[in-house]
Design a protein around this motif. Sequence first.
Motif, short mmCIF file in Angstrom:
data_model
loop_
_atom_site.label_atom_id
_atom_site.label_comp_id
_atom_site.label_asym_id
_atom_site.label_seq_id
_atom_site.Cartn_x
_atom_site.Cartn_y
_atom_site.Cartn_z
N VAL A 38 0.84 -1.20 0.00
CA VAL A 38 0.00 0.00 0.00
C VAL A 38 0.87 1.25 0.00
CG1 VAL A 38 -1.74 1.29 1.29
CG2 VAL A 38 -1.90 -1.20 1.15
N VAL A 39 1.93 1.24 0.81
CA VAL A 39 2.83 2.40 0.87
C VAL A 39 3.46 2.65 -0.49
CG1 VAL A 39 4.95 3.29 1.91
CG2 VAL A 39 3.26 2.12 3.33
N LEU A 40 3.96 1.59 -1.12
CA LEU A 40 4.58 1.74 -2.44
C LEU A 40 3.59 2.26 -3.47
CD1 LEU A 40 6.94 -1.35 -2.92
CD2 LEU A 40 7.57 1.06 -2.89
N ALA A 41 2.36 1.73 -3.42
CA ALA A 41 1.34 2.18 -4.38
C ALA A 41 1.03 3.66 -4.19
CB ALA A 41 0.08 1.33 -4.22
N LEU A 42 0.96 4.11 -2.93
CA LEU A 42 0.71 5.53 -2.68
C LEU A 42 1.87 6.40 -3.14
CD1 LEU A 42 -0.94 5.34 0.87
CD2 LEU A 42 -2.07 5.79 -1.31
N ILE A 43 3.09 5.90 -3.00
CA ILE A 43 4.25 6.66 -3.47
C ILE A 43 4.22 6.80 -4.99
CG2 ILE A 43 6.77 6.60 -3.70
CD1 ILE A 43 6.88 5.31 -0.93
N VAL A 44 3.97 5.68 -5.67
CA VAL A 44 3.90 5.74 -7.13
C VAL A 44 2.72 6.60 -7.57
CG1 VAL A 44 3.61 4.37 -9.23
CG2 VAL A 44 5.01 3.50 -7.37
N GLY A 45 1.59 6.51 -6.84
CA GLY A 45 0.45 7.37 -7.16
C GLY A 45 0.80 8.84 -6.99
N GLY A 46 1.58 9.16 -5.94
CA GLY A 46 2.01 10.54 -5.76
C GLY A 46 2.89 11.02 -6.90
N ILE A 47 3.76 10.16 -7.39
CA ILE A 47 4.60 10.52 -8.55
C ILE A 47 3.74 10.82 -9.77
CG2 ILE A 47 6.36 9.68 -10.15
CD1 ILE A 47 7.52 8.08 -7.79
N MET A 48 2.72 10.01 -9.98
CA MET A 48 1.83 10.23 -11.12
C MET A 48 1.03 11.52 -10.97
SD MET A 48 0.43 6.35 -11.73
CE MET A 48 -0.58 6.89 -13.09
N ILE A 49 0.59 11.79 -9.73
CA ILE A 49 -0.16 13.04 -9.49
C ILE A 49 0.72 14.25 -9.79
CG2 ILE A 49 -1.20 14.45 -7.67
CD1 ILE A 49 -2.17 11.82 -6.40
N ALA A 50 1.96 14.19 -9.31
CA ALA A 50 2.87 15.31 -9.54
C ALA A 50 3.21 15.46 -11.03
CB ALA A 50 4.16 15.11 -8.74
N ALA A 51 3.38 14.34 -11.72
CA ALA A 51 3.76 14.40 -13.13
C ALA A 51 2.66 14.97 -14.01
CB ALA A 51 4.16 13.01 -13.62
N THR A 52 1.41 14.81 -13.59
CA THR A 52 0.29 15.29 -14.41
C THR A 52 -0.23 16.65 -13.96
OG1 THR A 52 -1.24 14.05 -12.98
CG2 THR A 52 -0.46 12.95 -14.98
N ASP A 53 0.37 17.24 -12.92
CA ASP A 53 -0.08 18.53 -12.42
C ASP A 53 0.46 19.66 -13.30
OD1 ASP A 53 0.53 21.00 -10.32
OD2 ASP A 53 -1.36 19.95 -9.92
#
Length: 429
Positions: A38-53
């Motif tokens: 879950v932690v890893l998935a949230l980290i990768v999700g954060g990277i995707m959120i930042a990349a698309t902002d």
Amino acid sequence: MSSTSVPLAPAEVPPPSKWHETFLRITQGNWLISVLAVVLALIVGGIMIAATDEDVQAASAYFFARPGDTIVAIWRSVSGAYIALFQGSIYNFNAPNFARGIRPLTETLTFATPLIAAGLGVALTFRIGMFNIGGRGQMLLAAAGAGWIAFGFDLPWGIHMIVALIVGMAAGALWAGIAGFLKARTGAHEVIVTIMLNYVAFYLISWMLRTPGLLQAPGSSNPKTPAMKDTAIFPDLLGPQYNLHFGFVLVIGATVLVWWILSRSSLGFQFRAVGENPNAARVAGINVKNMYVYGMLISGALVGLAGVNQVLGTITTGFTAGIDAGIGFDAITVALLGRSTPWGTFAAGILFGAFKAGGFAMQAGEQIPIEIVTVVQSLIVLFIAAPPLVRTIFFLPSPERDRRRAEKARLKALKAATAADAELEGAAK
């Protein structure tokens, strides 16, 4: 004349296959791997959120001139998204009062209710060494059975709800029982059978929704059922201002029941024995074929409870062929994250309910695509299915390496003890 009896040698038990061992490692592994997934998935999700902002993209254009702007933009983007996720799923600090503030939590529990029920059904089959992918079909049949009782009959309050609940769960159990029966009697793989039954159920229900006199609302040309009658609908738990209903109490009871079956009953012992090694269970006198049938029947009833929750607690104005809402497949993820344990599945269902409830808040408040939440859920499955990857990323020791070290230490101690005995014998001589 006397005869001597020769004791029979114990029957040799073939070890489980490599595929079966891998299946057990994935479905019943260490809980720490689930948390780190879950932690890893949230980290990768954060990277995707930042990349698309858009702000992050604009600041990154002059990163080498002013790197602080990019870092601040990334922090605002990711923290804003996850704060919106929290406030949309747990507690809204911007609400005018406490009653409004806890509404997100009640939405999380409402979304989690069918996920927990279906997840328990999938987790139970995992413990037997089976894979129930037929959640969609079982939910559709259960929804059709419960809905038909709910809108087609006039019964007293309470009795109407109970009858609809029983019929719906029975329909789900029978639909799953087909896969269990075929596996037990013909050896057909339950994965293939349940996938095919999903299609059969979907097109069967779609036809019934388009046929007057079956499930289609009278006088309507739309493939939709009539509204459920008030006497069959699950009552609200916290009042009409919240969507949380009696179905959540039912899934708590279902969790306790599954825990009791697996941990305290003889049937659960047989389930676990078959799941660990069906060959050894067969040699021990357990009817493995019957366990497959019983397991799928109980699993189908639990998944059917999820379908009943949809029509009696959530979508009471009538349902279509999309009533399952992908819950049948999400339940697989919930069961994997819960490591096939009842209370682990319960917690995982609440987590995924939070993802669903908070995902809408992320989309509305921070303009984050709702697909990001789906990607996070998919990544959780990916990391759970790859424990060596998680251990490598977090520098965790490998269980196999620890076992090898323990075996070497044991052999070393045995050699030392043997050498010591030899020295004592030599000294005695």
